[in-house]
Design a protein around this motif. Structure first.
Motif, PDB file in Angstrom:
ATOM      1  N   ASN A 167      77.958  72.853  48.991  1.00  0.00           N
ATOM      2  CA  ASN A 167      78.539  71.701  49.774  1.00  0.00           C
ATOM      3  C   ASN A 167      77.741  70.294  49.331  1.00  0.00           C
ATOM      4  N   LYS A 168      76.663  70.582  49.012  1.00  0.00           N
ATOM      5  CA  LYS A 168      75.611  69.309  49.005  1.00  0.00           C
ATOM      6  C   LYS A 168      75.007  69.052  47.581  1.00  0.00           C
ATOM      7  N   ILE A 169      74.849  69.990  46.813  1.00  0.00           N
ATOM      8  CA  ILE A 169      74.202  69.888  45.388  1.00  0.00           C
ATOM      9  C   ILE A 169      75.461  69.801  44.485  1.00  0.00           C
ATOM     10  N   ILE A 170      76.056  71.206  44.174  1.00  0.00           N
ATOM     11  CA  ILE A 170      77.134  71.091  43.125  1.00  0.00           C
ATOM     12  C   ILE A 170      78.200  70.130  43.178  1.00  0.00           C
ATOM     13  N   PRO A 171      78.423  69.280  44.144  1.00  0.00           N
ATOM     14  CA  PRO A 171      79.329  68.208  44.026  1.00  0.00           C
ATOM     15  C   PRO A 171      78.784  66.881  43.527  1.00  0.00           C
ATOM     16  N   LEU A 172      77.419  66.858  43.026  1.00  0.00           N
ATOM     17  CA  LEU A 172      76.996  65.707  42.632  1.00  0.00           C
ATOM     18  C   LEU A 172      77.251  65.641  41.018  1.00  0.00           C
ATOM     19  N   PRO A 173      76.946  64.321  40.433  1.00  0.00           N
ATOM     20  CA  PRO A 173      77.276  64.212  39.099  1.00  0.00           C
ATOM     21  C   PRO A 173      76.413  65.304  38.390  1.00  0.00           C
ATOM     22  N   ASP A 174      77.164  65.705  37.133  1.00  0.00           N
ATOM     23  CA  ASP A 174      76.298  66.443  36.161  1.00  0.00           C
ATOM     24  C   ASP A 174      75.159  65.835  35.478  1.00  0.00           C
ATOM     25  N   ASP A 175      75.129  64.351  35.412  1.00  0.00           N
ATOM     26  CA  ASP A 175      74.184  63.878  34.517  1.00  0.00           C
ATOM     27  C   ASP A 175      72.770  63.403  35.475  1.00  0.00           C
ATOM     28  N   ILE A 176      72.906  63.900  36.730  1.00  0.00           N
ATOM     29  CA  ILE A 176      71.705  63.803  37.621  1.00  0.00           C
ATOM     30  C   ILE A 176      70.508  64.620  36.982  1.00  0.00           C
ATOM     31  N   THR A 177      69.208  64.304  37.152  1.00  0.00           N
ATOM     32  CA  THR A 177      68.110  64.940  36.579  1.00  0.00           C
ATOM     33  C   THR A 177      67.697  65.698  38.010  1.00  0.00           C
ATOM     34  N   VAL A 178      67.318  66.935  37.596  1.00  0.00           N
ATOM     35  CA  VAL A 178      66.718  67.804  38.663  1.00  0.00           C
ATOM     36  C   VAL A 178      65.161  67.837  38.648  1.00  0.00           C
ATOM     37  N   TYR A 179      64.705  67.619  39.849  1.00  0.00           N
ATOM     38  CA  TYR A 179      63.017  67.643  39.721  1.00  0.00           C
ATOM     39  C   TYR A 179      62.791  68.627  40.681  1.00  0.00           C
ATOM     40  N   PRO A 180      62.439  69.813  40.293  1.00  0.00           N
ATOM     41  CA  PRO A 180      62.191  70.885  41.381  1.00  0.00           C
ATOM     42  C   PRO A 180      60.826  71.010  41.771  1.00  0.00           C
ATOM     43  N   ALA A 181      60.319  71.551  43.119  1.00  0.00           N
ATOM     44  CA  ALA A 181      59.353  71.772  43.272  1.00  0.00           C
ATOM     45  C   ALA A 181      58.344  72.776  42.626  1.00  0.00           C
ATOM     46  N   HIS A 182      58.945  73.608  41.947  1.00  0.00           N
ATOM     47  CA  HIS A 182      58.244  74.618  41.324  1.00  0.00           C
ATOM     48  C   HIS A 182      58.931  75.197  40.144  1.00  0.00           C
ATOM     49  N   GLY A 183      58.042  75.727  39.145  1.00  0.00           N
ATOM     50  CA  GLY A 183      58.471  76.448  37.815  1.00  0.00           C
ATOM     51  C   GLY A 183      58.330  77.657  37.628  1.00  0.00           C
ATOM     52  N   ALA A 184      58.315  78.301  36.552  1.00  0.00           N
ATOM     53  CA  ALA A 184      57.755  79.684  36.235  1.00  0.00           C
ATOM     54  C   ALA A 184      56.498  79.940  36.592  1.00  0.00           C
ATOM     55  N   GLY A 185      56.464  81.146  37.213  1.00  0.00           N
ATOM     56  CA  GLY A 185      55.086  81.512  37.650  1.00  0.00           C
ATOM     57  C   GLY A 185      54.981  81.647  39.270  1.00  0.00           C
ATOM     58  N   SER A 186      56.002  80.598  39.898  1.00  0.00           N
ATOM     59  CA  SER A 186      55.609  80.440  41.494  1.00  0.00           C
ATOM     60  C   SER A 186      56.356  81.846  41.853  1.00  0.00           C
ATOM     61  N   ALA A 187      55.609  82.224  43.245  1.00  0.00           N
ATOM     62  CA  ALA A 187      56.231  83.205  43.803  1.00  0.00           C
ATOM     63  C   ALA A 187      57.312  82.767  44.830  1.00  0.00           C
ATOM     64  N   CYS A 188      57.678  81.527  44.672  1.00  0.00           N
ATOM     65  CA  CYS A 188      58.736  80.906  45.523  1.00  0.00           C
ATOM     66  C   CYS A 188      60.075  81.151  45.321  1.00  0.00           C
ATOM     67  N   GLY A 189      60.364  81.861  44.010  1.00  0.00           N
ATOM     68  CA  GLY A 189      61.515  82.103  43.204  1.00  0.00           C
ATOM     69  C   GLY A 189      61.142  83.502  42.343  1.00  0.00           C
ATOM     70  N   LYS A 190      62.266  84.221  41.686  1.00  0.00           N
ATOM     71  CA  LYS A 190      62.095  85.065  40.943  1.00  0.00           C
ATOM     72  C   LYS A 190      62.577  84.763  39.606  1.00  0.00           C
ATOM     73  N   ASN A 191      63.243  83.822  39.174  1.00  0.00           N
ATOM     74  CA  ASN A 191      63.688  83.748  37.802  1.00  0.00           C
ATOM     75  C   ASN A 191      63.695  82.559  37.469  1.00  0.00           C
ATOM     76  N   MET A 192      62.649  81.901  37.448  1.00  0.00           N
ATOM     77  CA  MET A 192      62.635  80.504  37.375  1.00  0.00           C
ATOM     78  C   MET A 192      62.478  80.107  35.702  1.00  0.00           C
ATOM     79  N   GLN A 193      62.954  79.078  35.063  1.00  0.00           N
ATOM     80  CA  GLN A 193      62.785  78.766  33.795  1.00  0.00           C
ATOM     81  C   GLN A 193      61.293  78.337  33.252  1.00  0.00           C
ATOM     82  N   LYS A 194      60.834  78.398  32.191  1.00  0.00           N
ATOM     83  CA  LYS A 194      59.921  77.549  31.996  1.00  0.00           C
ATOM     84  C   LYS A 194      59.812  76.080  31.819  1.00  0.00           C
ATOM     85  N   GLU A 195      60.896  75.471  31.699  1.00  0.00           N
ATOM     86  CA  GLU A 195      61.015  74.118  31.653  1.00  0.00           C
ATOM     87  C   GLU A 195      60.732  73.617  33.089  1.00  0.00           C
ATOM     88  N   THR A 196      60.363  72.341  33.243  1.00  0.00           N
ATOM     89  CA  THR A 196      60.177  71.875  34.537  1.00  0.00           C
ATOM     90  C   THR A 196      61.156  70.546  34.958  1.00  0.00           C
TER      91      THR A 196
END
Length: 467
Positions: A167-196
């Motif tokens: 409801n909040k994220i997917i409706p945003l424009p496709d060209d928006i840059t995503v800056y996440p708090a974590h990347g691959a190796g964090s225990a906060c997720g299970k399937n993160m990409q190596k890109e940041t």
């Protein structure tokens, strides 16, 4: 306008520095504040806001020290209840920094107060989101961490996360840059990409969690394969919510060089841990008895948290020369502030004092192959997902994250081999075995990466995406 990602690889954590027209904001800062202060000075900027995406579990944030040094306001998303002064934003509230704006999007699910911050540039264009642990690259935040604090089930939290994303994220424009708090190796997720960094459009196409047909399928997919969170997470949440000792004070109290005699006297203290931060190949050849090895050149802080668990644990450090401050800093990032000092001049001074040393029996993969028989007991300390992909035939899976429990059941009279993927984790495991009086084992240098190059039989490879 300037947006800079400050990525700390050992924590797989991204903090963000945003600057516009003499004003700045920082999102999810680490505990040591000096790098941020230097950026502000370089840009001649005033820090106006410190945005926190949520109460972090895997590291201690620098929000309190940074606010005290700069006078900047700390901002949390709706429903947050910190024990210190902060602005608790409303959903869709806007904050101005120079000529740009930050819009608060309340996105509960990982935690109830989780917020995603939407960056609106000088031209009024929605250009980026700082998604915290709500949306990662290739994954989303795990919804099982906030259960105890909320009295909600992980299924209910996952459902909230679905609503936030769809409801909040997917409706945003496709060209928006995503800056996440974590990347691959964090225990906060299970399937993160190596890109940041990525675009939202690419995440909509490739992120499994953003391609579920409905909420029911989303909940099942997100909860599938979650391993128990590290046990220190709750303590870090408490520190981030209630407050903590200043980083400057931690360094002042912990940076204490100890002679071998002083070190030895303190080492007899009940519950104290001797933490040797040298590389595995050096540690194996000589270490102070009862030391735990967690190498500084690796995922040091998260493994300290997972192995030692209690952030109040008193610690004595053995380090390579001139790495003592780095070790103390990285320990403080996960809340381990109770360092009593370090061995002056490292292990060399211990040797020169003629004091006892212990060793690990490390063998090469080739030696392991020569000794291997179908009856050999092989212990694989990797993660279940690694083991499921490919492993030595007949090997037992005993993940390092759960190792302490298994060690209590080991038959001390039965020889065995241990390995991980490359040797970092298996040396941690080896030191834990030694600490518990278990000596009849051999640790394999190079781990499974080298073992699979030998004649040792392994299971057929299974692509992780098909598991």
């Amino acid at each position: 306008m300037k947006v800079e990602q400050i990525y700390t690889k050992c924590l797989a954590q991204g903090a963000y520095y945003i600057f516009s027209e003499g004003e700045a904001a920082i999102i999810d800062p680490l505990r040591e504040t000096q790098p941020y202060i230097e950026k502000l000075e370089q840009d001649r900027a005033k820090l106006k806001y410190i945005f926190e995406t949520h109460f972090h579990a895997d590291f201690v944030s620098g929000h309190l020290d940074l606010s005290e040094k700069t006078g900047a306001s700390i901002i949390y998303g709706p429903t947050a209840q910190p024990d210190f002064e902060a602005i608790i934003a409303e959903d869709n509230q806007i904050f101005e920094i120079g000529k740009i704006k930050i819009k608060v999007l309340h996105t509960p699910g990982h935690t109830l107060e989780s917020a995603t911050y939407l960056l609106i540039d000088e031209n009024g264009k929605e250009s980026a989101i700082f998604s915290g642990d709500t949306l990662f690259l290739g994954d989303v935040g795990r919804p099982d961490l906030a259960q105890k604090a909320t009295n909600l089930t992980q299924e209910e939290l996952a459902g909230m996360l679905y609503d936030s994303l769809y409801n909040k994220i997917i409706p945003l424009p496709d060209d928006i840059t995503v800056y996440p708090a974590h990347g691959a190796g964090s225990a906060c997720g299970k399937n993160m990409q190596k890109e940041t960094i990525d675009t939202l459009g690419n995440q909509k196409r490739t992120n499994y969690a953003l391609n579920q047909p409905d909420k029911e399928h989303f909940v099942v997919a997100v909860l599938d394969g979650l391993t128990p969170p590290p046990k220190y997470f709750g303590m870090n949440v408490s520190m981030n919510k209630k407050g903590y000792k200043s980083f400057h004070e931690v360094i002042k109290e912990s940076y204490r060089a100890l002679s071998p005699e002083q070190f030895e006297n303190l080492a007899t203290t009940e519950s104290i841990v001797i933490l040797d931060t040298r590389e595995a190949n050096v540690f194996k050849d000589g270490f102070i008895p009862n030391s735990i090895n967690i190498g500084l050149k690796g995922s040091f802080a998260p493994w300290v948290g997972s192995i030692l668990v209690n952030v109040q644990t008193p610690i004595l450090l053995v380090c390579d020369k001139d790495t003592e401050r780095e070790a103390i800093t990285r320990l403080s990032r996960v809340g381990f502030d109770n360092v009593w000092g370090f061995l002056e001049d490292g292990i060399q001074s211990w040797k020169e004092a003629g004091k006892d040393l212990d060793k690990i029996n490390r063998i090469t993969a080739e030696e392991f192959a020569e000794e291997f028989t179908p009856d050999a007991v092989v212990v694989d300390v990797r993660k279940p997902s690694e083991y499921a992909t490919e492993h030595v035939e007949g090997a037992y899976l005993k993940p390092l994250s759960d190792f302490e429990e298994w060690v209590k059941t080991v038959d001390k009279d039965k020889p065995f081999y241990i390995h991980c993927a490359g040797g970092y984790r298996s040396m941690i495991a080896a030191s834990i075995l030694k600490y518990n009086g278990i000596t009849d084992f051999k640790e394999v240098d190079g781990g499974f990466g080298q073992i699979k190059k030998t004649k040792v039989p392994t299971t057929d490879f299974v692509c992780p995406s098909k598991l």
